[in-house]
Design a protein around this motif. Structure first.
Motif, PDB file in Angstrom:
ATOM      1  N   GLN A 226       0.814  -1.215   0.000  1.00 41.23           N
ATOM      2  CA  GLN A 226       0.000   0.000   0.000  1.00 41.23           C
ATOM      3  C   GLN A 226       0.839   1.251   0.000  1.00 41.23           C
ATOM      4  OE1 GLN A 226      -2.959   0.620   2.902  1.00 41.23           O
ATOM      5  NE2 GLN A 226      -4.467  -0.566   1.784  1.00 41.23           N
ATOM      6  N   LYS A 227       2.134   1.086   0.193  1.00 36.49           N
ATOM      7  CA  LYS A 227       3.069   2.215   0.230  1.00 36.49           C
ATOM      8  C   LYS A 227       2.644   3.238   1.278  1.00 36.49           C
ATOM      9  CE  LYS A 227       4.749   2.219  -4.565  1.00 36.49           C
ATOM     10  NZ  LYS A 227       4.364   0.867  -4.799  1.00 36.49           N
ATOM     11  N   SER A 228       2.145   2.740   2.381  1.00 37.68           N
ATOM     12  CA  SER A 228       1.689   3.666   3.416  1.00 37.68           C
ATOM     13  C   SER A 228       2.826   3.901   4.386  1.00 37.68           C
ATOM     14  CB  SER A 228       0.491   3.068   4.149  1.00 37.68           C
ATOM     15  OG  SER A 228       0.410   3.603   5.428  1.00 37.68           O
ATOM     16  N   LYS A 229       3.196   5.170   4.541  1.00 40.71           N
ATOM     17  CA  LYS A 229       4.339   5.493   5.384  1.00 40.71           C
ATOM     18  C   LYS A 229       4.071   5.110   6.842  1.00 40.71           C
ATOM     19  CE  LYS A 229       6.007   9.814   5.830  1.00 40.71           C
ATOM     20  NZ  LYS A 229       6.693  11.037   5.412  1.00 40.71           N
ATOM     21  N   GLU A 230       2.862   5.447   7.294  1.00 38.01           N
ATOM     22  CA  GLU A 230       2.556   5.132   8.694  1.00 38.01           C
ATOM     23  C   GLU A 230       2.625   3.643   8.935  1.00 38.01           C
ATOM     24  OE1 GLU A 230       0.860   7.369   7.206  1.00 38.01           O
ATOM     25  OE2 GLU A 230       0.221   8.976   8.512  1.00 38.01           O
ATOM     26  N   ALA A 231       2.009   2.883   8.045  1.00 31.20           N
ATOM     27  CA  ALA A 231       1.960   1.437   8.255  1.00 31.20           C
ATOM     28  C   ALA A 231       3.369   0.864   8.270  1.00 31.20           C
ATOM     29  CB  ALA A 231       1.120   0.793   7.173  1.00 31.20           C
ATOM     30  N   ILE A 232       4.243   1.362   7.419  1.00 33.97           N
ATOM     31  CA  ILE A 232       5.622   0.839   7.385  1.00 33.97           C
ATOM     32  C   ILE A 232       6.325   1.150   8.700  1.00 33.97           C
ATOM     33  CG2 ILE A 232       7.854   1.098   6.272  1.00 33.97           C
ATOM     34  CD1 ILE A 232       6.393   1.407   3.648  1.00 33.97           C
ATOM     35  N   ILE A 233       6.082   2.353   9.228  1.00 37.37           N
ATOM     36  CA  ILE A 233       6.689   2.697  10.520  1.00 37.37           C
ATOM     37  C   ILE A 233       6.177   1.779  11.613  1.00 37.37           C
ATOM     38  CG2 ILE A 233       6.819   4.488  12.274  1.00 37.37           C
ATOM     39  CD1 ILE A 233       6.829   6.506  10.058  1.00 37.37           C
ATOM     40  N   PHE A 234       4.863   1.516  11.582  1.00 38.27           N
ATOM     41  CA  PHE A 234       4.312   0.560  12.546  1.00 38.27           C
ATOM     42  C   PHE A 234       5.070  -0.751  12.482  1.00 38.27           C
ATOM     43  CE2 PHE A 234       1.178   3.272  13.602  1.00 38.27           C
ATOM     44  CZ  PHE A 234       0.098   3.396  12.752  1.00 38.27           C
ATOM     45  N   CYS A 235       5.179  -1.242  11.273  1.00 37.11           N
ATOM     46  CA  CYS A 235       5.770  -2.578  11.112  1.00 37.11           C
ATOM     47  C   CYS A 235       7.205  -2.582  11.609  1.00 37.11           C
ATOM     48  CB  CYS A 235       5.707  -2.982   9.648  1.00 37.11           C
ATOM     49  SG  CYS A 235       4.024  -3.258   9.092  1.00 37.11           S
ATOM     50  N   ILE A 236       7.955  -1.552  11.296  1.00 39.83           N
ATOM     51  CA  ILE A 236       9.359  -1.516  11.745  1.00 39.83           C
ATOM     52  C   ILE A 236       9.413  -1.554  13.261  1.00 39.83           C
ATOM     53  CG2 ILE A 236      11.414  -0.076  11.876  1.00 39.83           C
ATOM     54  CD1 ILE A 236      10.853   0.834   9.055  1.00 39.83           C
ATOM     55  N   SER A 237       8.537  -0.774  13.910  1.00 36.65           N
ATOM     56  CA  SER A 237       8.598  -0.744  15.379  1.00 36.65           C
ATOM     57  C   SER A 237       8.230  -2.100  15.965  1.00 36.65           C
ATOM     58  CB  SER A 237       7.694   0.358  15.920  1.00 36.65           C
ATOM     59  OG  SER A 237       6.427   0.272  15.328  1.00 36.65           O
ATOM     60  N   ILE A 238       7.262  -2.772  15.382  1.00 34.42           N
ATOM     61  CA  ILE A 238       6.894  -4.089  15.929  1.00 34.42           C
ATOM     62  C   ILE A 238       7.997  -5.100  15.677  1.00 34.42           C
ATOM     63  CG2 ILE A 238       5.280  -5.987  15.747  1.00 34.42           C
ATOM     64  CD1 ILE A 238       4.188  -3.700  17.259  1.00 34.42           C
ATOM     65  N   TRP A 239       8.623  -4.997  14.501  1.00 36.32           N
ATOM     66  CA  TRP A 239       9.743  -5.898  14.253  1.00 36.32           C
ATOM     67  C   TRP A 239      10.848  -5.685  15.276  1.00 36.32           C
ATOM     68  CZ3 TRP A 239       9.534 -10.229  12.014  1.00 36.32           C
ATOM     69  CH2 TRP A 239       8.776 -10.442  10.867  1.00 36.32           C
ATOM     70  N   ILE A 240      11.105  -4.418  15.615  1.00 36.34           N
ATOM     71  CA  ILE A 240      12.132  -4.135  16.629  1.00 36.34           C
ATOM     72  C   ILE A 240      11.763  -4.799  17.947  1.00 36.34           C
ATOM     73  CG2 ILE A 240      13.147  -2.321  18.057  1.00 36.34           C
ATOM     74  CD1 ILE A 240      13.057  -0.515  15.608  1.00 36.34           C
ATOM     75  N   MET A 241      10.477  -4.678  18.294  1.00 38.82           N
ATOM     76  CA  MET A 241      10.043  -5.293  19.556  1.00 38.82           C
ATOM     77  C   MET A 241      10.145  -6.810  19.493  1.00 38.82           C
ATOM     78  SD  MET A 241       6.891  -3.052  20.904  1.00 38.82           S
ATOM     79  CE  MET A 241       6.986  -3.796  22.496  1.00 38.82           C
ATOM     80  N   LEU A 242       9.758  -7.354  18.351  1.00 45.86           N
ATOM     81  CA  LEU A 242       9.845  -8.824  18.234  1.00 45.86           C
ATOM     82  C   LEU A 242      11.287  -9.282  18.324  1.00 45.86           C
ATOM     83  CD1 LEU A 242       7.229  -9.671  15.483  1.00 45.86           C
ATOM     84  CD2 LEU A 242       7.173 -10.272  17.889  1.00 45.86           C
ATOM     85  N   LEU A 243      12.156  -8.540  17.639  1.00 43.64           N
ATOM     86  CA  LEU A 243      13.572  -8.921  17.695  1.00 43.64           C
ATOM     87  C   LEU A 243      14.122  -8.765  19.102  1.00 43.64           C
ATOM     88  CD1 LEU A 243      14.756  -7.369  14.324  1.00 43.64           C
ATOM     89  CD2 LEU A 243      14.585  -9.792  14.922  1.00 43.64           C
ATOM     90  N   GLY A 244      13.671  -7.668  19.755  1.00 46.23           N
ATOM     91  CA  GLY A 244      14.090  -7.498  21.149  1.00 46.23           C
ATOM     92  C   GLY A 244      13.595  -8.644  22.010  1.00 46.23           C
ATOM     93  N   GLY A 245      12.322  -9.039  21.758  1.00 44.17           N
ATOM     94  CA  GLY A 245      11.774 -10.165  22.507  1.00 44.17           C
ATOM     95  C   GLY A 245      12.564 -11.442  22.245  1.00 44.17           C
ATOM     96  N   LEU A 246      12.899 -11.641  21.001  1.00 47.62           N
ATOM     97  CA  LEU A 246      13.658 -12.843  20.628  1.00 47.62           C
ATOM     98  C   LEU A 246      15.022 -12.858  21.328  1.00 47.62           C
ATOM     99  CD1 LEU A 246      13.404 -15.303  18.774  1.00 47.62           C
ATOM    100  CD2 LEU A 246      14.709 -14.046  17.075  1.00 47.62           C
ATOM    101  N   HIS A 247      15.656 -11.686  21.315  1.00 45.44           N
ATOM    102  CA  HIS A 247      16.945 -11.566  21.991  1.00 45.44           C
ATOM    103  C   HIS A 247      16.818 -11.910  23.471  1.00 45.44           C
ATOM    104  CE1 HIS A 247      19.527  -9.103  24.616  1.00 45.44           C
ATOM    105  NE2 HIS A 247      20.487  -9.454  23.763  1.00 45.44           N
ATOM    106  N   ASP A 248      15.800 -11.301  24.064  1.00 45.03           N
ATOM    107  CA  ASP A 248      15.635 -11.516  25.501  1.00 45.03           C
ATOM    108  C   ASP A 248      15.365 -12.987  25.798  1.00 45.03           C
ATOM    109  OD1 ASP A 248      13.989  -8.383  26.464  1.00 45.03           O
ATOM    110  OD2 ASP A 248      16.028  -8.906  25.846  1.00 45.03           O
ATOM    111  N   LEU A 249      14.487 -13.564  24.997  1.00 44.87           N
ATOM    112  CA  LEU A 249      14.149 -14.968  25.241  1.00 44.87           C
ATOM    113  C   LEU A 249      15.380 -15.850  25.114  1.00 44.87           C
ATOM    114  CD1 LEU A 249      10.761 -15.923  23.603  1.00 44.87           C
ATOM    115  CD2 LEU A 249      11.423 -15.970  25.992  1.00 44.87           C
ATOM    116  N   SER A 250      16.107 -15.623  24.039  1.00 48.02           N
ATOM    117  CA  SER A 250      17.203 -16.557  23.778  1.00 48.02           C
ATOM    118  C   SER A 250      18.369 -16.346  24.725  1.00 48.02           C
ATOM    119  CB  SER A 250      17.668 -16.393  22.336  1.00 48.02           C
ATOM    120  OG  SER A 250      18.133 -15.065  22.171  1.00 48.02           O
TER     121      SER A 250
END
Lengths: 220, 661
Positions: free
Chosen positions: B364-388
Motif C-alpha cells: 500500500q506504500k503507506s508510510k505510517e503502516a511501514i513505521i508501525f511494522c518496523i517498530s513491531i519488528w524491533i520489539m519482536l527482535l528485542g523479545g527474541l533476543h531476551d528470550l534466547s
C-alpha cells in the motif's frame, strides 16, 4: 392688427401649405420661416413675431432649443409646437420648454387659424392624456417612461380652478362642457389651461436647476 | 488509503523526514550501542579491578521441606552448607544452567543451592570510605548470600524477587579480612533444581572503580524502563483523553490499552509489587501475559488508525491472547514452565502476523503502516533476543532489550499523533480556503444570475410592448388606410372623406404613441380619450351623449393588450350608432360587479334610442354585421361576455362584461 407668425419646419409640403393658409386668412401674416435649427436660430436676430411655430423633429437638432431661445429673445412671442400625432410625450416636453400650444399637421387651414387665434388670446389646448400627465405632476408622481429612468419631478401647485379644469379635461369633456360644468366661458377654461402650462414650465425649470446643482454642474 | 502529505513546503518535508531518521536510525541504535558497548567490557581498563575468571562450584541439594518462600530463605541464608560433603568443581564465570523450556513440573519444586568459592589476594587494604566491592552483573535463580572468610556478609532479602535484574554490589567489610592475606569469598545461590540458575561475570575492586558500572547497569536495567513506562503512560493518558471526547475514533482507545499493557509488562523488570508468594505468582503471570496484550492491542490500534480491518486475524489473535492469559494463570500446576513456551509461541505467531502486515504496508506504500511494522519488528527482535539470552539464562551479562520497545512505541505514537494533528490543521485551513473560494464563486454566480434575470425581464417587457404596438398598428391604422385606399379608388371617392379617414389614422397613431407607457392604460383615460374624440361627431349627428362612468377609477384591465380591444370595441359601437342609429340619445354606463365565481367584473352598457335593427339583418354580410362580429371576437379574446339586444324602433343595447383586476 395682424398676428405675425414665424415658423420653423423642414417639411416642404407642410411649409407650403402653412404659408398659404396664413396668407389666405385675414388677421394672420407671415413673419418669417426657416427649415432647420441653424437657420431657425438666425430668426431671432429679427424683431419679434407674435407667434412662433416650431417643429420638434428638425434635421439638425430638436426644436426644443428654439423654444427656450424664443422665450429669452422674444419674450412676448407665444410659441406653438408643430406635431404630427400630437402624442403626449412630445407635447408635454414642449410645454415644459415654454410652448403654449400645439398644431397637428393633419389640421386643415381653418383649424390651424383657430388654434393660433386661441393661443394669441392667451388660451391653450389640452387633451385627456396631457391633462393626465399634468395631474401626475400635481400629485408628485414621476412620469415614468416604460423602460427608462423616471424623470425628476417637483410638485406642480395649481389653484383649485386650474385643477378642476384638468380633472374635467382628463374625463374627456370638451371645452364647452367644462365651461358649462364650471360656470365659466370657454376662453376662461383655455386660459386656465395656459396658466397650468406656465406653472409646469416654471416647475420644470426649477427642477432642472436643482438637478444641475445636485450633480455639481452649478456651484451654489 | 493515501497517507502521503501533499502541499508541504520543503522545510516541513525535510524536518519530518529528519525526525523519522533520528528516531529510528539514530536514537535506537544509540541506546542499544551504549548498552552493548559499556557493559560486558566494564572496567577492563582499571587496573584495580580484578575479574574473577573461575570459581569452585558445588551444587548443594536442599532438603525436601525446602520452599521457595521468603521465610525459608531467611532461615537458609543463615546456614552455611555442609562443606564436608561438598564436591567442588571448577566452573568459569559466567556460569549458567539453562532454563529448560520443555521439562514438566511436579507439585513441589525441588530446591538446590549453588556454591561458588574463590579466593583473592588484595594487594593493599581498602579504606572504609572506599571499600572493596564484589560486583556482578546479575544472579538469577533465587536470593543469593555472600560469605567472606566464613562470615555471612550479605543475605538481604529486601525485594529479593527482583534480584535477577539487579547488579550484585556487595561491599566487603574490613573486619572480615586482613591485608596481605588471601580472602575466601563464597556466593550461595539457591534455585529450583529443574529451572537452573545463572550467575554473571564477577569482579572485585574498589568501590569508586565499580560504581560507574553499577550505576550504568541500574540505569539501563531499571532506570530507563521506568522512564519508558512514564512516557508511554503519558501518551496513553493523552490518547484516552482524546478518545473520551471522540468515541468513534477508537484508535486512541487502543493506544491507551497498549500503553497500559506495556506499563504492566515493563513492571516485571523494575518492581515486584507482590509481597507474598501467591500474589507474586499472579503478578508474574500477569506481566508475562501483558506481552501478548501489547501485541494484540497494537495490532488493533494499527487497524483503527489506518482504517483497514482484518477481523479474522484479529479474532484469532484475540483468542490466542485470551488462551495465553488463561493458561499462564497460577491456577494450573504447569504455570511456571509454560511461561517460556508461551513466549516462543507468541513470538512465532506474531512473527507470522508481522510478515503479513509488512507485506500489506509495503504494497500500500503507506508510510505510517511501514513505521508501525518496523517498530513491531524491533520489539519482536528485542523479545527474541531476551528470550534466547536472558529468559533462558544463557547470557546473564546482557541486558533485557524488550522494555525499550516502549520507547519505540512512544516515538511512533507521538509521531502519529503529531502528524494527524498537523494534517488536521492543514486540512482545516484548506477547507476554509476552499469554502471561501466556493462562496466567492457562488456569489459571482448569483450576481450573474441576477443580471440575467433583470435582462430577461427587460427583454420580456420589450417583447410584450413590441407585440402590442404591432397589433395596434395592424388593427387600427392598417385597416383604416386600407379602407381609405379602397374608398379613393371607388366611384364615389371624395377627398373630404379620404382626408377624414386619414386624419382618423393619425389620431390612432397618437393613441398608440400615448399608450407606450404600460401604466397609462387606465380605464378612465381610455374612456376619456374616446369621449373627447367623438363628442363633436355626436354633436354633428345630433345625438346627445351621456357618459355615466362609475367604479372605474382604480380598475385595471387584465392585460395591456386588452386596452386596444376595448378601444376598438367602443369605437365600433359608437361608429355604428353615429352612422345607423339615427338616435337622439346615446348613453354609456359602467359598474363593477362580481361574476358567478365571485371574481370582479366590469359591466359596460351602450344604449341608444334609435331605430334599432332586426336581428336577421345583422347576420347578413354587411359592414355593420362584420363590425359586430369583430366586437364579439374581441370580447371573447378578453375572456368576457357580449350580448346585444335590439328591437325595431326601440334602439340597441350592447352589454359587455369583462374580467378586471
Amino acid at each position: 392688427m395682424t398676428i405675425s407668425i414665424a415658423f420653423v419646419d423642414d417639411d416642404a409640403v407642410f411649409c407650403e401649405f402653412l404659408s398659404q393658409a396664413i396668407q389666405a386668412e385675414d388677421g394672420l401674416s407671415l413673419h418669417s420661416q426657416a427649415v432647420n435649427l441653424a437657420t431657425g436660430q438666425k430668426l431671432f436676430q429679427q424683431k419679434p413675431a407674435d407667434i412662433l411655430l416650431v417643429d420638434l423633429g428638425l434635421p439638425d437638432g430638436s426644436g426644443l432649443s428654439l423654444i427656450s431661445q424664443a422665450r429669452k429673445d422674444w419674450p412676448h412671442c407665444q410659441i406653438m409646437v408643430i406635431s404630427v400625432f400630437g402624442d403626449r410625450a412630445n407635447i408635454v416636453a414642449a410645454i415644459k420648454a415654454g410652448a403654449a400650444g400645439y398644431l397637428l399637421k393633419g389640421m386643415d387651414a381653418k383649424q390651424i387659424a383657430q388654434e393660433i387665434r386661441v393661443v394669441h388670446q392667451g388660451g391653450s389646448a389640452i387633451s385627456p392624456e396631457i391633462a393626465k400627465e399634468l395631474l401626475r405632476y400635481v400629485s408628485g408622481e414621476p412620469s415614468g417612461q416604460s423602460l427608462g429612468q423616471p424623470e425628476p419631478c417637483a410638485k406642480l401647485l395649481l389653484s383649485p380652478r386650474e385643477l378642476e379644469v384638468l380633472v374635467l379635461a382628463n374625463k374627456g369633456l370638451t371645452y364647452s362642457e367644462v365651461a358649462n360644468t364650471m360656470g365659466i366661458t370657454e376662453s376662461t377654461v383655455k386660459s386656465f389651461v395656459r396658466r397650468a402650462y406656465q406653472k409646469l414650465q416654471v416647475t420644470s425649470k426649477t427642477e432642472a436647476l436643482y438637478e444641475l446643482q445636485r450633480s455639481g454642474k452649478i456651484l451654489d | 488509503m493515501n497517507f502521503s502529505a501533499q502541499g508541504k513546503s520543503w522545510i516541513e518535508r525535510a524536518s519530518s523526514k529528519a525526525i523519522y531518521f533520528i528516531y529510528l536510525f539514530v536514537g535506537l541504535p544509540l541506546v542499544l550501542g551504549i548498552a552493548y558497548l559499556l557493559l560486558p567490557q566494564e572496567q577492563a581498563g582499571a587496573s584495580s579491578v580484578l575479574r574473577i575468571e573461575q570459581a569452585q562450584r558445588w551444587i548443594e541439594p536442599l532438603p525436601a521441606d525446602a520452599e521457595f518462600t521468603q521465610e525459608y530463605f531467611a532461615k537458609l541464608s543463615q546456614q552455611p552448607g555442609n562443606f564436608a560433603q561438598a564436591e567442588w568443581q571448577t566452573a568459569t564465570l559466567p556460569s549458567v544452567v539453562e532454563l529448560d523450556a520443555k521439562e514438566n513440573l511436579g507439585e513441589k519444586p525441588v530446591l538446590a543451592r549453588a556454591w561458588f568459592k574463590f579466593s583473592v589476594k588484595p594487594s593493599e587494604p581498602a579504606s572504609p570510605s572506599n571499600p572493596f566491592v564484589l560486583y556482578g552483573t546479575r544472579a538469577m535463580g533465587g536470593p543469593y548470600s555472600v560469605w567472606v572468610n566464613g562470615q555471612l556478609v550479605f543475605a538481604n532479602l529486601d525485594d529479593w524477587r527482583m534480584l535477577w535484574n539487579k547488579p550484585i554490589f556487595i561491599p566487603i567489610p574490613q573486619n572480615t579480612y586482613q591485608a596481605g592475606q588471601p580472602v575466601e569469598i563464597m556466593l550461595a545461590l539457591p534455585h529450583r533444581a529443574t529451572l537452573g540458575y545463572a550467575l554473571g561475570s564477577l569482579y572485585l575492586g574498589n568501590q569508586s572503580d565499580l560504581m560507574l558500572a553499577r550505576d550504568t547497569r541500574f540505569v539501563l536495567q531499571t532506570g530507563l524502563p521506568l522512564v519508558s513506562m512514564l512516557m508511554i503512560g503519558v501518551t496513553g493518558l493523552f490518547s484516552l483523553g482524546l478518545w473520551a471526547r471522540r468515541r468513534h475514533d477508537s484508535a486512541n482507545l487502543w493506544l491507551f490499552v497498549m500503553a497500559v499493557s506495556l506499563i504492566v509488562c515493563n513492571l516485571q523488570f523494575t518492581h515486584d509489587v507482590a509481597y507474598s508468594a501467591i500474589r507474586s505468582q499472579w503478578f508474574g503471570s500477569l506481566v508475562d501475559s501483558a506481552i501478548s496484550w501489547v501485541f494484540l492491542s497494537f495490532f488493533i490500534f494499527v487497524q483503527r488508525y489506518v482504517g483497514a480491518s482484518y477481523p479474522k486475524i484479529t479474532a484469532l489473535l484475540a483468542f490466542f491472547t485470551a488462551l495465553n492469559t488463561l493458561l499462564t494463570l497460577p491456577i494450573w500446576g504447569w504455570q511456571v514452565h509454560a511461561i517460556l513456551l508461551q513466549h516462543y509461541i507468541l513470538l512465532a505467531t506474531y512473527g507470522l502476523v508481522m510478515i503479513l502486515l509488512t507485506w500489506l504496508a509495503v504494497s500500500q506504500k503507506s508510510k505510517e503502516a511501514i513505521i508501525f511494522c518496523i517498530s513491531i519488528w524491533i520489539m519482536l527482535l528485542g523479545g527474541l533476543h531476551d528470550l534466547s539470552r536472558m529468559t533462558s539464562q544463557l547470557k546473564p551479562d546482557a541486558i533485557f532489550i524488550f522494555p525499550y520497545g516502549a520507547f519505540v512505541l512512544f516515538f511512533v505514537a507521538e509521531y502519529l499523533l503529531r502528524r494527524r494533528h498537523l494534517s488536521l490543521l492543514s486540512q482545516v485551513e484548506q477547507n476554509n480556503a476552499n469554502l471561501k473560494q466556493k462562496l466567492n464563486e457562488q456569489q459571482e454566480q448569483l450576481l450573474n444570475q441576477q443580471n440575467l434575470l433583470i435582462q430577461a425581464r427587460e427583454q420580456a417587457v420589450l417583447l410584450a410592448e413590441r407585440t402590442r404596438l404591432l397589433r395596434d398598428i395592424h388593427d387600427g391604422i392598417g385597416s383604416t388606410l386600407t379602407a381609405t385606399v379602397i374608398h379613393l379608388r371607388g366611384k364615389n371617392a371624395s377627398p373630404e372623406n379620404a382626408a377624414a379617414q386619414v386624419q382618423s389614422c393619425l389620431e390612432d397613431i397618437r393613441m398608440v404613441m400615448d399608450s407606450i407607457e404600460p401604466e397609462s392604460h387606465d380605464l378612465p383615460t381610455l374612456f376619456a380619450s374616446l369621449r373627447r374624440r367623438f363628442t363633436d361627431a355626436f354633436v354633428a349627428a345630433g345625438i346627445q351623449a351621456h357618459w355615466q362612468l362609475d367604479d372605474i377609477e382604480q380598475l385595471q384591465l387584465k392585460s395591456s393588450g386588452d386596452a386596444l380591444h376595448l378601444t376598438r370595441i367602443i369605437q365600433e359601437i359608437i361608429t355604428n350608432c353615429l352612422k345607423h342609429s339615427q338616435a337622439k340619445n346615446f348613453s354609456v354606463t359602467t359598474c363593477l360587479t362580481q361574476n358567478v365565481e365571485s371574481q370582479p367584473q366590469l359591466k359596460i352598457e351602450f344604449t341608444d334610442d334609435g331605430q334599432g335593427f332586426i336581428a336577421a339583418s345583422i347576420v347578413a354580410a354587411s359592414a355593420t354585421g362584420r363590425g359586430i362580429l369583430n366586437v364579439q371576437q374581441r370580447v371573447q379574446k378578453m375572456h368576457g361576455v357580449f350580448e346585444i339586444q335590439s328591437k325595431q324602433s326601440h334602439g340597441v343595447r350592447h352589454g359587455i362584461k369583462l374580467p378586471v383586476a
